[in-house]
Design a protein around this motif. Structure first.
Motif, PDB file in Angstrom:
ATOM      1  N   HIS A  82       0.840  -1.209   0.000  1.00 21.27           N
ATOM      2  CA  HIS A  82       0.000   0.000   0.000  1.00 21.27           C
ATOM      3  C   HIS A  82       0.874   1.257   0.000  1.00 21.27           C
ATOM      4  N   GLU A  96      -5.263   1.383   2.822  1.00 23.59           N
ATOM      5  CA  GLU A  96      -4.996   0.304   3.776  1.00 23.59           C
ATOM      6  C   GLU A  96      -5.071   0.820   5.201  1.00 23.59           C
ATOM      7  N   GLU A  97      -4.569   2.041   5.402  1.00 22.94           N
ATOM      8  CA  GLU A  97      -4.485   2.570   6.773  1.00 22.94           C
ATOM      9  C   GLU A  97      -5.849   2.905   7.370  1.00 22.94           C
ATOM     10  N   ASP A 100       3.615  -5.929   3.556  1.00 19.65           N
ATOM     11  CA  ASP A 100       3.390  -4.868   4.537  1.00 19.65           C
ATOM     12  C   ASP A 100       4.413  -4.992   5.654  1.00 19.65           C
ATOM     13  N   VAL A 101       4.541  -3.928   6.402  1.00 12.53           N
ATOM     14  CA  VAL A 101       5.555  -3.870   7.449  1.00 12.53           C
ATOM     15  C   VAL A 101       5.135  -4.677   8.673  1.00 12.53           C
ATOM     16  N   ASP A 112       5.953   2.846   6.256  1.00  9.82           N
ATOM     17  CA  ASP A 112       4.749   2.012   6.181  1.00  9.82           C
ATOM     18  C   ASP A 112       3.805   2.641   5.151  1.00  9.82           C
ATOM     19  N   ASP A 113       3.722   2.170   3.929  1.00  6.05           N
ATOM     20  CA  ASP A 113       4.246   0.909   3.471  1.00  6.05           C
ATOM     21  C   ASP A 113       5.105   1.118   2.223  1.00  6.05           C
TER      22      ASP A 113
END
Ligand code: MN
Ligand code: MN
Length: 468
Positions: A111, A302-303, A345-346, A271-272
């Motif tokens: 993302h 995503e967040e 992703d992280v 991120d990310d």
């Protein structure tokens, strides 16, 4: 004394799972590759702080490599390089493979949105002869971390005639920046009694944007008027234009090396982007036609939980794959059921200052390589896709076969909190998915930290998945 290994030591080497620091394994040539990849990554971090800027960067890089815009029904053959731009905020890149598409595609999905302060619909106001912007924060933040730091403003304003005005102010050396104020310690005795989540309220995240009144003494709100006059002169906008805008305040810091040994990178928005950039580079650096059709997704939203038509909880990725399938005369769902995905992703890196939230046998560590996360979620694995042992085993052997330094990592202790990624949404389309990414310190803070060696291992992992 004998120089031979003791039988216990030999048995240990044979039976124990030994994690190793990347720098204990790689040669000097690889160290140079780690460092040069990091320079490219820092450049991307500074140029692409928002989802729109990341998509623009990726489209330009793809076009330069010969990618063309995908139109359903167009003629496709092995080696065709395509991009599909979803509203300027999410992007799909693809290379058609030599194998029939019904055998499935390989997806790397990261993302490109990051936590930030979004301007409200009616942001500008004047109070006590200062001009400020009201904000609504985006994503999971510790609100107190966003005061008293320099902020830049990025985004778009859409005028009534449809013209799109791009805004990017606060990044150049001679640009002004903006800031949210905080209370001085001398007068903060009441504030400091509050819990961390209440020290700064959401409605306190007001960005200072001006203080000089328009030269006149006949009207009220002359500071606000002066700001609107500047904005009108520079961008041709009026106050009502804010209603159709997406303006994001992000930290104005540049990405920098961290440490005397320069082994880490400090930046806003790892991120990310720390997965998005390696995933993007992995497909762009793919010169040979891959066996499987490969699909790289840079998604938005995503967040905030992946909802919305640029997030992966929408149908845009499924539609893209269904369209490709139809072009080859096969069913989209057959392609999806045979597909595999690295949800990039992280993960939370073990932080020696905060060991209590981690379970050290299952935490990820910086410089221990890319993290493969079998499951995320919280409270009894709620909200996770939990990759199967079979698919985890397949990725494990892929990593080992390609000498990629990797580790496993769970996001904190059981019941300490938790989190999710896009993995579950892709798994819901009957795709085999596992999370893979880079460990991050200070995740979701305005200034996050990653290790350069892990970023490079993420790139190698995405590349290996494509080439396998
Ligand atoms: Mn993320
Ligand atoms: Mn996040």
């Amino acid at each position: 004394m004998s120089k031979e290994k003791s039988p216990e030591k030999e048995l240990k080497e044979k039976l124990f799972y030994n994690k190793k620091n990347v720098y204990q394994i790689i040669d000097n040539e690889t160290v140079n590759k780690v460092n040069s990849f990091s320079e490219d990554y820092k450049n991307f971090l500074n140029l692409a702080k928002t989802e729109r800027e990341a998509v623009k960067f990726a489209v330009e890089a793809a076009v330069e490599k010969g990618y063309t815009e995908y139109v359903p029904g167009m003629e496709l053959k092995p080696g065709s390089r395509l991009f599909w731009n979803n509203r300027g905020k999410a992007l799909i890149l693809a290379i058609i493979g030599t194998e029939p598409i019904q055998n499935g595609v390989r997806i790397n999905a990261a993302h490109v949105d990051s936590p930030r302060l979004d301007l409200k619909q009616c942001p500008l106001y004047e109070d006590s002869e200062m001009a400020l912007f009201k904000t609504h924060y985006y994503g999971g933040i510790k609100k107190y971390q966003w005061t008293a730091i320099p902020l830049a403003l990025h985004g778009v304003v859409v005028l009534t005639d449809g013209t799109q005005v791009d805004i990017n102010i606060g990044e150049n050396e001679d640009d002004p920046v903006f800031a949210v104020s905080d209370l001085l310690p001398h007068l903060a005795s009441e504030q400091m009694k509050k819990t961390g989540s209440a020290i700064i309220a959401g409605e306190d995240l007001n960005i200072i944007v001006g203080s000089r009144p328009f030269k006149s003494d006949k009207e009220s709100e002359l500071v606000k008027l002066n700001i609107l006059s500047i904005l009108n002169e520079k961008y041709g906008i009026t106050e009502e234009d804010f209603l159709s805008a997406e303006l994001e305040a992000v930290p104005a810091f540049k990405a920098k090396d961290i440490g005397f040994d320069r082994s880490m990178i400090g930046s806003y928005g790892h991120d990310d982007r720390v997965c998005a950039y390696p995933a993007l580079r992995a497909i762009l650096d793919t010169e040979r036609t891959p066996v499987k059709t490969i699909v790289t997704v840079l998604t938005d939203k995503e967040e905030t939980g992946s909802d919305g038509n640029t997030g992966l909880n929408s149908s845009y990725l499924r539609y893209f794959i269904e369209n490709l399938a139809e072009d080859f005369g096969v069913r989209g769902r057959v392609v999806l059921s045979n597909s595999e995905c690295l949800s990039a992703d992280v993960n939370a890196a073990f932080d020696p200052t905060y060991p209590s939230v981690m379970e050290k046998n299952n935490a990820s560590y910086i410089n221990y390589g890319v993290v493969v996360t079998k499951y995320t979620g919280s409270r009894g694995k709620s909200g996770t896709s939990d990759a199967s042992a079979e698919f985890t085993g397949r990725i494990r052997s892929l990593m080992n076969k390609n000498n990629i330094t990797w580790q496993t990592g769970e996001l904190g202790k059981v019941d300490a909190g938790g989190g999710g990624t896009v993995a579950a949404y892709i798994a819901n389309m009957d795709v085999d998915v596992i999370d893979l990414g880079v460990p991050v310190l200070s995740m979701h803070a305005p200034y996050e930290i990653v290790a350069k060696s892990d970023v490079y291992m993420a790139y190698r992992a995405f590349k290996a998945f494509i080439e396998d």
